[in-house]
Scaffold this motif. Sequence first.
Motif, PDB file in Angstrom:
ATOM      1  N   LEU A  40      30.851 -23.176  31.026  1.00  0.00           N
ATOM      2  CA  LEU A  40      29.473 -22.742  31.243  1.00  0.00           C
ATOM      3  C   LEU A  40      28.524 -23.572  30.390  1.00  0.00           C
ATOM      4  N   SER A  41      27.268 -23.578  30.784  1.00  0.00           N
ATOM      5  CA  SER A  41      26.236 -24.259  30.007  1.00  0.00           C
ATOM      6  C   SER A  41      25.600 -23.287  29.018  1.00  0.00           C
ATOM      7  N   ASN A  42      24.760 -23.823  28.128  1.00  0.00           N
ATOM      8  CA  ASN A  42      24.028 -22.969  27.187  1.00  0.00           C
ATOM      9  C   ASN A  42      23.099 -22.014  27.908  1.00  0.00           C
ATOM     10  N   THR A  43      22.617 -22.426  29.069  1.00  0.00           N
ATOM     11  CA  THR A  43      21.734 -21.560  29.850  1.00  0.00           C
ATOM     12  C   THR A  43      22.515 -20.414  30.485  1.00  0.00           C
ATOM     13  N   GLN A  44      23.719 -20.686  30.922  1.00  0.00           N
ATOM     14  CA  GLN A  44      24.535 -19.658  31.576  1.00  0.00           C
ATOM     15  C   GLN A  44      25.108 -18.650  30.578  1.00  0.00           C
ATOM     16  N   LEU A  45      25.320 -19.076  29.335  1.00  0.00           N
ATOM     17  CA  LEU A  45      25.775 -18.172  28.282  1.00  0.00           C
ATOM     18  C   LEU A  45      25.033 -18.546  26.997  1.00  0.00           C
ATOM     19  N   PRO A  46      23.802 -18.080  26.865  1.00  0.00           N
ATOM     20  CA  PRO A  46      22.996 -18.444  25.688  1.00  0.00           C
ATOM     21  C   PRO A  46      23.378 -17.631  24.452  1.00  0.00           C
ATOM     22  N   ASN A  47      23.100 -18.206  23.303  1.00  0.00           N
ATOM     23  CA  ASN A  47      23.276 -17.455  22.057  1.00  0.00           C
ATOM     24  C   ASN A  47      22.191 -16.385  21.954  1.00  0.00           C
ATOM     25  N   PRO A  48      22.520 -15.224  21.394  1.00  0.00           N
ATOM     26  CA  PRO A  48      21.486 -14.194  21.179  1.00  0.00           C
ATOM     27  C   PRO A  48      20.378 -14.708  20.268  1.00  0.00           C
ATOM     28  N   GLU A  49      19.153 -14.302  20.571  1.00  0.00           N
ATOM     29  CA  GLU A  49      17.993 -14.722  19.792  1.00  0.00           C
ATOM     30  C   GLU A  49      17.691 -13.753  18.649  1.00  0.00           C
ATOM     31  N   LYS A  50      17.946 -12.461  18.865  1.00  0.00           N
ATOM     32  CA  LYS A  50      17.604 -11.454  17.861  1.00  0.00           C
ATOM     33  C   LYS A  50      18.752 -10.475  17.681  1.00  0.00           C
ATOM     34  N   PHE A  51      18.914 -10.024  16.427  1.00  0.00           N
ATOM     35  CA  PHE A  51      19.874  -8.972  16.088  1.00  0.00           C
ATOM     36  C   PHE A  51      19.113  -7.890  15.325  1.00  0.00           C
ATOM     37  N   TYR A  52      19.141  -6.670  15.852  1.00  0.00           N
ATOM     38  CA  TYR A  52      18.407  -5.562  15.244  1.00  0.00           C
ATOM     39  C   TYR A  52      19.364  -4.431  14.859  1.00  0.00           C
ATOM     40  N   THR A  53      18.934  -3.627  13.880  1.00  0.00           N
ATOM     41  CA  THR A  53      19.649  -2.393  13.532  1.00  0.00           C
ATOM     42  C   THR A  53      18.786  -1.178  13.840  1.00  0.00           C
ATOM     43  N   PHE A  54      17.837  -1.340  14.737  1.00  0.00           N
ATOM     44  CA  PHE A  54      16.986  -0.256  15.231  1.00  0.00           C
ATOM     45  C   PHE A  54      16.574  -0.630  16.646  1.00  0.00           C
ATOM     46  N   GLU A  55      16.046   0.342  17.359  1.00  0.00           N
ATOM     47  CA  GLU A  55      15.617   0.089  18.735  1.00  0.00           C
ATOM     48  C   GLU A  55      14.115  -0.182  18.744  1.00  0.00           C
ATOM     49  N   PRO A  56      13.697  -1.430  18.950  1.00  0.00           N
ATOM     50  CA  PRO A  56      12.271  -1.752  18.940  1.00  0.00           C
ATOM     51  C   PRO A  56      11.560  -1.177  20.166  1.00  0.00           C
ATOM     52  N   LEU A  57      10.257  -1.030  20.044  1.00  0.00           N
ATOM     53  CA  LEU A  57       9.477  -0.495  21.153  1.00  0.00           C
ATOM     54  C   LEU A  57       9.487  -1.438  22.345  1.00  0.00           C
ATOM     55  N   ALA A  58       9.545  -2.733  22.082  1.00  0.00           N
ATOM     56  CA  ALA A  58       9.562  -3.732  23.156  1.00  0.00           C
ATOM     57  C   ALA A  58      10.443  -4.895  22.732  1.00  0.00           C
ATOM     58  N   LEU A  59      11.050  -5.535  23.716  1.00  0.00           N
ATOM     59  CA  LEU A  59      11.877  -6.705  23.454  1.00  0.00           C
ATOM     60  C   LEU A  59      11.056  -7.963  23.729  1.00  0.00           C
ATOM     61  N   ASP A  60      11.122  -8.917  22.806  1.00  0.00           N
ATOM     62  CA  ASP A  60      10.363 -10.152  22.974  1.00  0.00           C
ATOM     63  C   ASP A  60      11.229 -11.394  22.829  1.00  0.00           C
ATOM     64  N   ALA A  61      12.548 -11.210  22.784  1.00  0.00           N
ATOM     65  CA  ALA A  61      13.461 -12.339  22.688  1.00  0.00           C
ATOM     66  C   ALA A  61      14.713 -12.015  23.488  1.00  0.00           C
ATOM     67  N   TRP A  62      15.284 -13.055  24.099  1.00  0.00           N
ATOM     68  CA  TRP A  62      16.419 -12.844  24.987  1.00  0.00           C
ATOM     69  C   TRP A  62      17.489 -13.910  24.748  1.00  0.00           C
ATOM     70  N   PRO A  63      18.732 -13.493  24.701  1.00  0.00           N
ATOM     71  CA  PRO A  63      19.248 -12.118  24.676  1.00  0.00           C
ATOM     72  C   PRO A  63      19.000 -11.457  23.305  1.00  0.00           C
ATOM     73  N   THR A  64      19.061 -10.140  23.270  1.00  0.00           N
ATOM     74  CA  THR A  64      18.921  -9.363  22.047  1.00  0.00           C
ATOM     75  C   THR A  64      20.122  -8.438  21.897  1.00  0.00           C
ATOM     76  N   ILE A  65      20.604  -8.316  20.671  1.00  0.00           N
ATOM     77  CA  ILE A  65      21.718  -7.415  20.362  1.00  0.00           C
ATOM     78  C   ILE A  65      21.248  -6.406  19.329  1.00  0.00           C
ATOM     79  N   ILE A  66      21.457  -5.133  19.614  1.00  0.00           N
ATOM     80  CA  ILE A  66      21.004  -4.036  18.753  1.00  0.00           C
ATOM     81  C   ILE A  66      22.208  -3.170  18.395  1.00  0.00           C
TER      82      ILE A  66
END
Length: 213
Positions: A40-66
């Motif tokens: 796969l390419s980086n586009t087909q399986l991208p690295n996560p952009e954000k890692f959170y330990t709470f659930e934000p009101l809105a997501l502004d980066a993709w992918p995100t792992i919480i």
Amino acid sequence: MLTDSYYLMHGAQFAKQYVSNYLEADIPSRCNRYRNGWNLSNTQLPNPEKFYTFEPLALDAWPTIITVVISTSSFNRESYDGFDPLYRVVYQMRTYVWCRGLGSEEATIARDRLTTVVRSALLDYPCLQATDSRQTFQAMIDESSLREEFSDTTLLKGDRVMAGSYLGYELSINEIVTRTDIFQPTQQNPAEIQLQVRQQGPTDTDLSASNWA
């Protein structure tokens, strides 16, 4: 040498941060291995952009792992560190995976791929435990508790679609309760009597006879 923080209970805030820090350090290289293995390419399986330990009101980066703690399910006294009881604490955890793509197919396949990579990381307990350089917390995920749930897709602006999943699992870590003096003499009251908690040793139902030496 153990620091003072070892002699404290750590709670949900530590449990979710422990897993999140591990995933943030591990997932990029693991994604690279899966891209090579799945061709796969980086586009087909991208690295996560954000890692959170709470659930934000809105997501502004993709992918995100919480990663969050849902509940604490058990406290089992395993042994003693001196006269301080050592507990095995079990946390009910969830790690969410959120992906975005052009259309439902792209979004769902991206979510499914990244969920599998996260699953691989959570089941890799030697790497999970390596996050703790002291090896005192002995973090472990119960493999039989792992489950995955997948959301419906959500239409965003234009043709972009959001798809999510979560992995539910039980995380066990060691936590200690340090027994301290009930009263401490002070300069204001030097005659105060210092009382101590009776140092209750382990019973024969807690430890083997070798621990009584």
